[in-house]
Enzyme design. Sequence first.
Site, PDB file in Angstrom:
ATOM      1  N   ALA A 225      59.788 -10.519-121.117  1.00  0.00           N
ATOM      2  CA  ALA A 225      60.597 -11.434-121.931  1.00  0.00           C
ATOM      3  C   ALA A 225      60.777 -12.803-121.274  1.00  0.00           C
ATOM      4  CB  ALA A 225      61.955 -10.802-122.221  1.00  0.00           C
TER       5      ALA A 225
ATOM      6  N   HIS B 257      63.419   8.480-134.230  1.00  0.00           N
ATOM      7  CA  HIS B 257      62.891   7.575-133.213  1.00  0.00           C
ATOM      8  C   HIS B 257      61.369   7.382-133.278  1.00  0.00           C
ATOM      9  CE1 HIS B 257      64.265   6.018-129.007  1.00  0.00           C
ATOM     10  NE2 HIS B 257      63.287   5.271-129.459  1.00  0.00           N
TER      11      HIS B 257
ATOM     12  N   TYR C 212      68.225   6.565-124.182  1.00  0.00           N
ATOM     13  CA  TYR C 212      68.357   5.443-123.258  1.00  0.00           C
ATOM     14  C   TYR C 212      69.254   5.883-122.103  1.00  0.00           C
ATOM     15  CZ  TYR C 212      66.306   2.646-127.025  1.00  0.00           C
ATOM     16  OH  TYR C 212      65.481   2.153-128.003  1.00  0.00           O
TER      17      TYR C 212
ATOM     18  N   SER D 277      61.547  -4.733-128.937  1.00  0.00           N
ATOM     19  CA  SER D 277      60.915  -5.582-127.901  1.00  0.00           C
ATOM     20  C   SER D 277      60.455  -6.902-128.512  1.00  0.00           C
ATOM     21  CB  SER D 277      59.747  -4.857-127.214  1.00  0.00           C
ATOM     22  OG  SER D 277      60.208  -3.794-126.424  1.00  0.00           O
TER      23      SER D 277
HETATM   24  N1  LIG Z   1      62.399   2.185-131.418  1.00  0.00           N
HETATM   25  C1  LIG Z   1      61.755   2.135-130.278  1.00  0.00           C
HETATM   26  O1  LIG Z   1      60.822   2.919-130.027  1.00  0.00           O
HETATM   27  C2  LIG Z   1      62.165   1.117-129.257  1.00  0.00           C
HETATM   28  C3  LIG Z   1      61.360   0.873-128.125  1.00  0.00           C
HETATM   29  C4  LIG Z   1      61.780  -0.113-127.229  1.00  0.00           C
HETATM   30  C5  LIG Z   1      62.956  -0.836-127.456  1.00  0.00           C
HETATM   31  N2  LIG Z   1      63.732  -0.544-128.561  1.00  0.00           N
HETATM   32  C6  LIG Z   1      64.975  -1.286-128.861  1.00  0.00           C
HETATM   33  O2  LIG Z   1      64.672  -2.671-128.964  1.00  0.00           O
HETATM   34  C7  LIG Z   1      65.505  -3.401-128.077  1.00  0.00           C
HETATM   35  C8  LIG Z   1      64.809  -4.645-127.585  1.00  0.00           C
HETATM   36  O3  LIG Z   1      63.625  -4.319-126.888  1.00  0.00           O
HETATM   37  P1  LIG Z   1      63.521  -4.460-125.275  1.00  0.00           P
HETATM   38  O4  LIG Z   1      64.866  -4.471-124.688  1.00  0.00           O
HETATM   39  O5  LIG Z   1      62.551  -3.417-124.871  1.00  0.00           O
HETATM   40  O6  LIG Z   1      62.739  -5.829-125.075  1.00  0.00           O
HETATM   41  P2  LIG Z   1      63.029  -7.372-125.424  1.00  0.00           P
HETATM   42  O7  LIG Z   1      64.183  -7.487-126.323  1.00  0.00           O
HETATM   43  O8  LIG Z   1      61.743  -7.938-125.845  1.00  0.00           O
HETATM   44  O9  LIG Z   1      63.364  -7.935-123.990  1.00  0.00           O
HETATM   45  C9  LIG Z   1      64.554  -7.594-123.317  1.00  0.00           C
HETATM   46  C10 LIG Z   1      64.774  -8.532-122.171  1.00  0.00           C
HETATM   47  O10 LIG Z   1      64.814  -9.842-122.661  1.00  0.00           O
HETATM   48  C11 LIG Z   1      65.669 -10.613-121.886  1.00  0.00           C
HETATM   49  N3  LIG Z   1      66.260 -11.601-122.813  1.00  0.00           N
HETATM   50  C12 LIG Z   1      66.987 -11.336-123.927  1.00  0.00           C
HETATM   51  N4  LIG Z   1      67.334 -12.470-124.560  1.00  0.00           N
HETATM   52  C13 LIG Z   1      66.836 -13.487-123.810  1.00  0.00           C
HETATM   53  C14 LIG Z   1      66.890 -14.880-123.930  1.00  0.00           C
HETATM   54  N5  LIG Z   1      67.516 -15.475-124.964  1.00  0.00           N
HETATM   55  N6  LIG Z   1      66.286 -15.626-122.970  1.00  0.00           N
HETATM   56  C15 LIG Z   1      65.642 -15.030-121.931  1.00  0.00           C
HETATM   57  N7  LIG Z   1      65.561 -13.700-121.762  1.00  0.00           N
HETATM   58  C16 LIG Z   1      66.148 -12.932-122.698  1.00  0.00           C
HETATM   59  C17 LIG Z   1      66.728  -9.684-121.359  1.00  0.00           C
HETATM   60  O11 LIG Z   1      67.028 -10.056-120.034  1.00  0.00           O
HETATM   61  P3  LIG Z   1      68.366  -9.627-119.280  1.00  0.00           P
HETATM   62  O12 LIG Z   1      68.225  -8.132-119.090  1.00  0.00           O
HETATM   63  O13 LIG Z   1      68.275 -10.384-118.008  1.00  0.00           O
HETATM   64  O14 LIG Z   1      69.516  -9.940-120.141  1.00  0.00           O
HETATM   65  C18 LIG Z   1      66.108  -8.304-121.510  1.00  0.00           C
HETATM   66  O15 LIG Z   1      65.916  -7.613-120.298  1.00  0.00           O
HETATM   67  C19 LIG Z   1      65.827  -2.394-126.971  1.00  0.00           C
HETATM   68  O16 LIG Z   1      66.919  -2.803-126.193  1.00  0.00           O
HETATM   69  C20 LIG Z   1      66.038  -1.158-127.783  1.00  0.00           C
HETATM   70  O17 LIG Z   1      67.341  -1.181-128.361  1.00  0.00           O
HETATM   71  C21 LIG Z   1      63.319   0.404-129.459  1.00  0.00           C
END
Ligand SMILES: NC(=O)c1ccc[n+]([C@@H]2O[C@H](COP(=O)([O-])OP(=O)(O)OC[C@H]3O[C@@H](n4cnc5c(N)ncnc54)[C@H](OP(=O)(O)O)[C@@H]3O)[C@@H](O)[C@H]2O)c1
Length: 286
Positions: free
Chosen positions: A216, A128, A53, A208
Amino acid sequence: MQARSIGDVRVGAIGLGGMPMSIEGRPDEERSVATIHAALDAGVTLIDTADAYHLTAIDVGHNETLIARAVAGYGGDTSEVLIATKGGHLRPGDGSWTQNGSPEYLKRACDASLKRLGVEAIGLYQFHRPDPTVPYADSVGAIRDLLDAGKIRYAGISNANPEQIRLANEILGGRLVSVQNQFSPAFRSSEPELELCAELGIAFLPWSPLGGISNAGRLGSRFAAFQQVAQDHGVSPQQVCLAWMLAKAPVVIPIPGSSRPETIRDSVASAELELSADEFSRLDAA
Ligand SMILES: NC(=O)c1ccc[n+]([C@@H]2O[C@H](COP(=O)([O-])OP(=O)(O)OC[C@H]3O[C@@H](n4cnc5c(N)ncnc54)[C@H](OP(=O)(O)O)[C@@H]3O)[C@@H](O)[C@H]2O)c1
């Protein structure tokens, strides 16, 4: 906040995903630190990160360094905080994501993460993503070696199918504690992995969970059932989404990404949101 288990550690049922604070569109450090501190204030004790990241080739591990610094600079007790990182993905700096699942690489990556996190043993280390050029058993074998060497406290995997989950648990001698897969209203094909984790008592961390960084905010307009239930409770559709996931199985621990204090606070409130059986069925079928 209600607690759930990763191995024999109890963590808040909603974790914090660190990715939006370190990749394209990331905020300045002050806002990120405020977001991490808001999460800790709200009772978050699981923070998910990865060495990959970051944005450019010169800031590898940006998110690990940020989280380590923010946790160290927090005024309150952080002894219960579990930082979960990952190895096996790389970002060369042109926006792409590449992979290396070779045992030698994973061991080097783990050493670098240990340094950035400033710990003697990483709380939870996750492989990962399966690397198609390396036998899965070899990659997971490296994670087992790290566990045996005491460099990591707990071992997890990510982006794995049921066969890989069973194989990894076998190679780790029954010590697989978590599986992190994509799962959201828009992406449900990880249901079999979620069910297998529930059967085996392994934590399932949906990634996600709200549909990803760029989608989101539109969750309510994309999924009418989530919008409707949210209106009925006077909460956000994102909160309903996380409450629905928590209700699916006691092993589920969503890790919504955040880059603003308001969004992680809103997400944490989902741990207290109770859905009726009828609401759950409508969301599950949506
Ligand atoms: N293992 C893997 O391959 C992999 C792949 C992707 C992600 N991940 C992990 O999973 C985590 C989550 O996935 P993601 O960040 O891709 O997507 P997500 O959690 O589906 O969406 C993230 C976005 O949601 C918004 N958000 C969060 N809570 C909210 C709420 N209560 N109301 C409105 N909007 C909200 C945030 O906005 P703001 O930015 O404005 O706060 C953020 O930018 C990542 O951060 C990472 O740690 C892992």
